[in-house]
Enzyme design. Structure first.
Site, PDB file in Angstrom:
ATOM      1  N   CYS A 127       0.870  -1.180   0.000  1.00 32.73           N
ATOM      2  CA  CYS A 127       0.000   0.000   0.000  1.00 32.73           C
ATOM      3  C   CYS A 127       0.907   1.230   0.000  1.00 32.73           C
ATOM      4  O   CYS A 127       1.949   1.218  -0.649  1.00 32.73           O
ATOM      5  CB  CYS A 127      -0.950  -0.030   1.208  1.00 32.73           C
ATOM      6  N   GLN A 128       0.550   2.253   0.732  1.00 35.63           N
ATOM      7  CA  GLN A 128       1.374   3.454   0.798  1.00 35.63           C
ATOM      8  C   GLN A 128       2.500   3.290   1.815  1.00 35.63           C
ATOM      9  O   GLN A 128       3.643   3.604   1.546  1.00 35.63           O
ATOM     10  CB  GLN A 128       0.491   4.660   1.172  1.00 35.63           C
TER      11      GLN A 128
END
Length: 163
Positions: A127-128
């Site tokens: 993800c981030q």
């Protein structure tokens, strides 16, 4: 009480340090902040077995292995604004369970342009920053995708090393 790798630790009045968990064979989610004599309110259920953690160097290899599915669990808007790891597909965290458990093979292929993975396939989530990928890993493992892993460094690590 904290349980990690089938060992329990009483947390009361314990100065918790990251190295304590490493000695036990656990890795804390990067978003969990630990300060001496103070434990973050974030649940420790986000611990990840080190065997399920991918490094940047590991990711450089798997982007060339189409049999392994790299899944970005960010929202599409984030992916559009930041970019993505090569050969990854975007399945937002809120859709992971449905995509893996209930979506038909045809529907999955139509939506993600890749064959739907089987329980024996290796899935790698990112993800981030690593928090949502850890949640996605937990969901996949509960669904029987036992070869699943997470890239805890996620996009932040990848993009900083691609410069």
């Amino acid at each position: 009480m904290l349980t990690c790798m089938n060992r329990s630790i009483r947390l009361t009045r314990l100065a918790v340090k990251d190295d304590l968990f490493r000695k036990m064979g656990c890795i804390l989610n990067p978003r969990i902040s630990l300060r001496t004599n103070q434990i973050s309110k974030i649940a420790y259920s986000n611990m990840v077995d080190p065997k399920r953690v991918m490094s940047y160097e590991d990711m450089l290899k798997v982007i060339h292995q189409p049999e392994k599915m790299i899944i970005d669990v960010c929202n599409p808007e984030e992916v559009n604004s930041t970019g993505k790891i090569p050969s990854s597909i975007n399945i937002p965290l809120g859709n992971v369970q449905d995509a893996l458990a209930t979506m038909s093979d045809e529907e999955f292929k139509k939506q993600y342009r890749r064959p739907k993975p089987s329980a024996s396939d290796e899935l790698i989530f990112y993800c981030q920053s690593g928090r949502r990928s850890t949640e996605a890993l937990d969901k996949a493992l509960k669904l029987g995708f036992n070869k699943s892993k997470t890239y805890l460094g996620s996009w932040n690590d990848w993009s900083s090393k691609q410069k």
